[in-house]
Design a protein around this motif. Structure first.
Motif, PDB file in Angstrom:
ATOM      1  N   ASP A  55      39.367  33.042  25.908  1.00 33.94           N
ATOM      2  CA  ASP A  55      40.648  33.639  25.537  1.00 33.94           C
ATOM      3  C   ASP A  55      41.106  34.610  26.624  1.00 33.94           C
ATOM      4  O   ASP A  55      40.307  35.329  27.212  1.00 33.94           O
ATOM      5  CB  ASP A  55      40.520  34.392  24.214  1.00 33.94           C
ATOM      6  N   GLY A  56      42.411  34.639  26.858  1.00 33.13           N
ATOM      7  CA  GLY A  56      42.974  35.586  27.812  1.00 33.13           C
ATOM      8  C   GLY A  56      43.147  35.008  29.196  1.00 33.13           C
ATOM      9  O   GLY A  56      44.087  35.349  29.911  1.00 33.13           O
ATOM     10  N   TYR A  57      42.234  34.127  29.612  1.00 33.52           N
ATOM     11  CA  TYR A  57      42.355  33.407  30.871  1.00 33.52           C
ATOM     12  C   TYR A  57      42.206  31.922  30.581  1.00 33.52           C
ATOM     13  O   TYR A  57      41.767  31.519  29.502  1.00 33.52           O
ATOM     14  CB  TYR A  57      41.260  33.829  31.870  1.00 33.52           C
ATOM     15  N   TYR A  77      38.008  30.810  40.715  1.00 29.64           N
ATOM     16  CA  TYR A  77      38.119  29.406  40.322  1.00 29.64           C
ATOM     17  C   TYR A  77      38.864  29.306  38.983  1.00 29.64           C
ATOM     18  O   TYR A  77      38.360  28.744  38.012  1.00 29.64           O
ATOM     19  CB  TYR A  77      36.726  28.807  40.208  1.00 29.64           C
ATOM     20  N   ARG A  78      40.077  29.851  38.949  1.00 29.54           N
ATOM     21  CA  ARG A  78      40.929  29.783  37.767  1.00 29.54           C
ATOM     22  C   ARG A  78      42.339  30.205  38.166  1.00 29.54           C
ATOM     23  O   ARG A  78      42.512  30.974  39.125  1.00 29.54           O
ATOM     24  CB  ARG A  78      40.400  30.673  36.650  1.00 29.54           C
ATOM     25  N   PRO A  79      43.361  29.728  37.466  1.00 25.56           N
ATOM     26  CA  PRO A  79      44.740  30.092  37.798  1.00 25.56           C
ATOM     27  C   PRO A  79      45.032  31.545  37.461  1.00 25.56           C
ATOM     28  O   PRO A  79      44.290  32.197  36.718  1.00 25.56           O
ATOM     29  CB  PRO A  79      45.569  29.140  36.940  1.00 25.56           C
TER      30      PRO A  79
END
Length: 282
Positions: free
Chosen positions: A59-61, A112-114
């Motif tokens: 959650d959140g990302y 390694y995430r938007p």
């Protein structure tokens, strides 16, 4: 062939252009998950992410940051490793598409995430000295330096946002990508304020299958307008990944246009190869 001639040669291609897979060069070292390629004389520089702890949804990302190591490999054209340069800091370990500006390699390393963060480095291709240039509050998946203005241009996660900065990181522009054809994975400067990008997008197919649509695009760095683009319907003979899935670099001989790709990861059955396609110049 000069860069401007290379640009014109690419603009002469279209979706009916026939490319032949003329060479497969096995890379003789652990390659992990390759991301981008830059050509510097007889050396090839390739970025890759080594994942030690895979990100998971949260959650959140979009996902947790995970853990890993960012690599910049220097190799010869026979696939022999010359140097392994580690890049990144903490949870920023994912290097992306890189560019050589005639003096330095420009390399982004992101989480390694938007919607995360990134560090943009330069690396001396002779001494391998690493210099941090600036930081960005977003995932930067690839950068190119315009040799006419000195500005640095970058793409976000999936290339949905197009950025430009000064070499010290002052943001000059932030625009939505008007193209939804493919997500740019690796770009390089060609000439006269232009960049050539390769990429892929995964589309749903029948009966719960999927299809990787690959392509190449030439963009004007000042306007982000697409000047020419083509699909690239060629696939790795070992994994069926589209050839433009990650690293791409375009060069030429006196009579041929050559595309160097590395679509497969190191943990696939045959490992990573440089897969080289050619088409006669028109």
């Amino acid at each position: 062939m000069r860069d401007s001639d290379l640009t014109r040669a690419f603009q002469a291609t279209d979706r009916s252009t026939a490319w032949a897979l003329v060479e497969r060069v096995p890379l003789k070292f652990p390659t992990y998950h390759p991301q981008g390629i830059a050509l510097v004389g007889e050396l090839i520089f390739m970025t890759s992410v080594e994942v030690l702890e895979a990100p998971v949804p949260v959650d959140g990302y979009d996902r947790t940051p995970g853990a890993g190591i960012g690599h910049l490999f220097a190799m010869d054209r026979q696939g022999n490793l010359k140097q392994d340069i580690q890049l990144g800091e903490g949870t920023a370990y994912h290097p992306g598409g890189l560019d050589f500006d005639g003096k330095d390699l420009w390399v982004p390393v992101a989480e390694y995430r938007p919607d995360s963060r990134a560090i943009v480095y330069t690396v001396d291709p002779t001494t391998y000295e690493v210099t941090e240039r600036f930081r960005v509050q977003d995932h930067v998946g690839g950068v190119v330096r315009d040799r006419t203005t000195g500005h640095v241009h970058g793409v976000s996660w999936g290339s949905r946002t197009l950025y430009s900065w000064t070499p010290t990181g002052k943001q000059l522009s932030k625009l939505a990508n008007a193209s939804h054809f493919v997500d740019y994975q690796d770009c390089s400067y060609t000439a006269d304020g232009k960049q050539l990008c390769g990429g892929v997008t995964t589309l749903p197919g029948p009966n719960n299958t999927s299809y990787d649509l690959g392509g190449l695009a030439l963009l004007d760095l000042r306007t982000n307008r697409i000047l020419h683009e083509i699909p690239f319907p060629y696939f790795s003979p070992t994994t069926n990944h589209n050839a433009t899935r990650n690293p791409v670099a375009l060069e030429s001989t006196p009579d041929k246009l050559r595309l160097i790709t590395a679509p497969d990861d190191g943990d696939t059955p045959h490992g990573t190869e440089l897969q080289i396609y050619e088409t006669p110049l028109k």
